[in-house]
Scaffold this motif. Structure first.
Motif, short mmCIF file in Angstrom:
data_model
loop_
_atom_site.label_atom_id
_atom_site.label_comp_id
_atom_site.label_asym_id
_atom_site.label_seq_id
_atom_site.Cartn_x
_atom_site.Cartn_y
_atom_site.Cartn_z
N GLY A 84 0.80 -1.21 0.00
CA GLY A 84 0.00 0.00 0.00
C GLY A 84 0.84 1.26 0.00
O GLY A 84 2.07 1.23 0.05
N VAL A 85 0.13 2.39 -0.04
CA VAL A 85 0.79 3.70 -0.13
C VAL A 85 0.34 4.60 1.01
O VAL A 85 -0.68 4.38 1.65
CB VAL A 85 0.45 4.38 -1.47
N VAL A 86 1.14 5.64 1.23
CA VAL A 86 0.75 6.73 2.11
C VAL A 86 0.66 7.97 1.23
O VAL A 86 1.53 8.22 0.38
CB VAL A 86 1.76 6.93 3.27
N VAL A 253 6.64 13.68 -7.95
CA VAL A 253 7.80 13.45 -8.81
C VAL A 253 8.21 11.97 -8.79
O VAL A 253 8.57 11.40 -9.82
CB VAL A 253 8.99 14.33 -8.35
N ALA A 254 8.10 11.34 -7.63
CA ALA A 254 8.61 9.96 -7.47
C ALA A 254 7.60 8.89 -7.86
O ALA A 254 7.97 7.71 -7.98
CB ALA A 254 9.04 9.75 -6.02
N ALA A 255 6.34 9.25 -8.05
CA ALA A 255 5.29 8.24 -8.26
C ALA A 255 5.62 7.29 -9.40
O ALA A 255 5.53 6.06 -9.26
CB ALA A 255 3.95 8.92 -8.50
N ALA A 256 6.01 7.82 -10.54
CA ALA A 256 6.27 6.97 -11.72
C ALA A 256 7.38 5.98 -11.46
O ALA A 256 7.33 4.82 -11.92
CB ALA A 256 6.60 7.85 -12.92
N SER A 257 8.40 6.38 -10.70
CA SER A 257 9.52 5.48 -10.43
C SER A 257 9.10 4.30 -9.57
O SER A 257 9.78 3.27 -9.54
CB SER A 257 10.66 6.24 -9.75
N HIS A 258 7.98 4.44 -8.87
CA HIS A 258 7.45 3.34 -8.06
C HIS A 258 6.35 2.57 -8.79
O HIS A 258 5.68 1.72 -8.21
CB HIS A 258 6.88 3.88 -6.74
N GLY A 259 6.16 2.90 -10.08
CA GLY A 259 5.14 2.21 -10.86
C GLY A 259 3.72 2.62 -10.50
O GLY A 259 2.76 1.88 -10.75
N CYS A 269 1.47 10.07 -3.86
CA CYS A 269 1.68 9.13 -2.75
C CYS A 269 3.00 8.40 -2.94
O CYS A 269 3.66 8.54 -3.97
CB CYS A 269 0.52 8.13 -2.67
N ALA A 270 3.38 7.63 -1.95
CA ALA A 270 4.60 6.82 -2.01
C ALA A 270 4.33 5.50 -1.30
O ALA A 270 3.53 5.45 -0.36
CB ALA A 270 5.76 7.56 -1.33
N PRO A 271 4.97 4.43 -1.73
CA PRO A 271 4.81 3.16 -1.02
C PRO A 271 5.16 3.33 0.46
O PRO A 271 6.14 4.00 0.80
CB PRO A 271 5.80 2.23 -1.73
N ILE A 272 4.37 2.74 1.32
CA ILE A 272 4.60 2.85 2.75
C ILE A 272 6.00 2.39 3.12
O ILE A 272 6.67 3.01 3.96
CB ILE A 272 3.53 2.06 3.53
#
Length: 347
Positions: A84-86, A253-259, A269-272
């Motif tokens: 999941g994400v936060v 900015v980082a979302a795409a790098s986390h798929g 958001c970002a992965p928890i």
């Protein structure tokens, strides 16, 4: 809102069936009248939240739901910690904005006898408004103590008593706060803002209990018709807003790098379990402690004002609960106890 787009499950529960990229359904908890009055954007935002990775059970909206930043205000969503994400948009810019309510032991006649003078002194003693500053001046290092200690720090420094902490969410101190993840700019915005209400919909109100909906619960909490209470609504002031602003940009900015594909940039958001997710959680928890401490200091200032007019009034704390948070909680999901990260946005 168009009721034809919803499935009615009961008089107070409406379902948005899964469609498109939704991973779970959406659920609105409200009467038909309230749902009809909701902006169509609420449904759109609930659908968007339901597409986020790792969401569990449903994307929910409470009876007062309205259009917000990313999440609807009144939105609730839980995420699995492993996949999941936060989301900064799921917490909001005013981290740990919440409400604190105090008993006074007084009645309307007591207040009306001094109403004008009481209001004037409250106004003079409790700074309010955009950019308001108080009499407390902190260094960066002292502010870091606040960000780690929350309301417990305030009590330790003479603002209230230990009894207050027993009625405060997380006993007044959110574990896992990391002031090092809060920028210097965010801290600078807070150095002179402890013990202030701020602006917008924030308030300190002297209120009368005029109607009881649950007599057993009210009796257990010591609430009776005619009682005078004081409610304080505010949050983490400039510090929380700065944390939200900075981390939402980083997450976008980082979302795409986390798929992660964002249906709305405001749902950044970002992965928890990612470095960025953990950094945000550390900063957000520091923001929670800032808000808890702020409301504790405001309680102390309020008690000092009331003591001028009512020396015997104790202003015992009834509760302090935040409504802009993401917290690690254990919930029963299909008969299994699971640790989840629960976002509450104005809920």
């Amino acid at each position: 809102m168009d009721l034809n787009l919803l499935q009615k499950e009961s008089d107070y529960c409406w379902r948005i069936e899964r469609q498109g990229e939704m991973r779970v359904p959406g659920i609105l908890y409200a009467s038909e009248e309230l749902v009809r009055d909701m902006d169509d954007k609420v449904r759109e935002q609930v659908v968007n939240v339901a597409t986020l990775p790792g969401i569990v059970t449903a994307a929910c909206a409470m009876p007062d739901a309205h259009w917000g930043y990313g999440f609807p205000i009144g939105g609730v969503a839980a995420f699995d910690p492993e996949d999941g994400v936060v989301s900064g948009g799921g917490v909001g810019f005013d981290i740990s904005c919440g409400v604190r309510t105090l008993h006074t032991g007084l009645q309307r006649t007591d207040i009306m006898a001094v109403q004008g003078k009481l209001a004037d002194l409250l106004y003079e003693s409790i700074p309010a408004g955009l950019g308001s500053t108080g009499t407390i001046r902190l260094s960066i290092s002292r502010l870091d103590e606040v960000l780690r200690g929350g309301a417990a720090w305030a009590v330790d420094n003479g603002y209230g008593t230990a009894a207050d902490l027993a009625r405060t969410e997380e006993y007044g101190c959110m574990a896992g706060a990391d002031p090092d993840r809060v920028s210097v700019q965010a801290k600078k915005r807070q150095l002179d803002e402890m013990g202030t209400l701020g602006s917008g919909n924030h308030y300190l109100e002297v209120q009368e209990v005029v109607e009881i909906y649950d007599e057993d619960l009210a009796a257990a909490l010591g609430i009776r018709p005619g009682d005078i209470k004081v409610s304080i609504h505010c949050g983490s002031r400039g510090l929380g807003h700065q944390i939200g602003t900075e981390y939402l940009k980083k997450m976008a900015v980082a979302a795409a790098s986390h798929g992660i594909r964002l249906p709305d940039r405001e749902l950044a958001c970002a992965p928890i379990r990612s470095a960025l997710g953990e950094q945000y959680l550390g900063a957000m928890r520091a923001g929670i402690n800032c808000a808890l401490s702020n409301r504790q200091i405001l309680t102390h200032l309020t008690r000092k004002v009331f003591a001028r007019f009512f020396p015997g009034a104790q202003l015992e704390l009834l509760y302090d609960v935040s409504h802009n948070t993401c917290k690690e909680e254990v919930h029963d999901i299909d008969g299994v106890a699971r640790t989840l990260y629960v976002h509450r946005k104005g809920a």
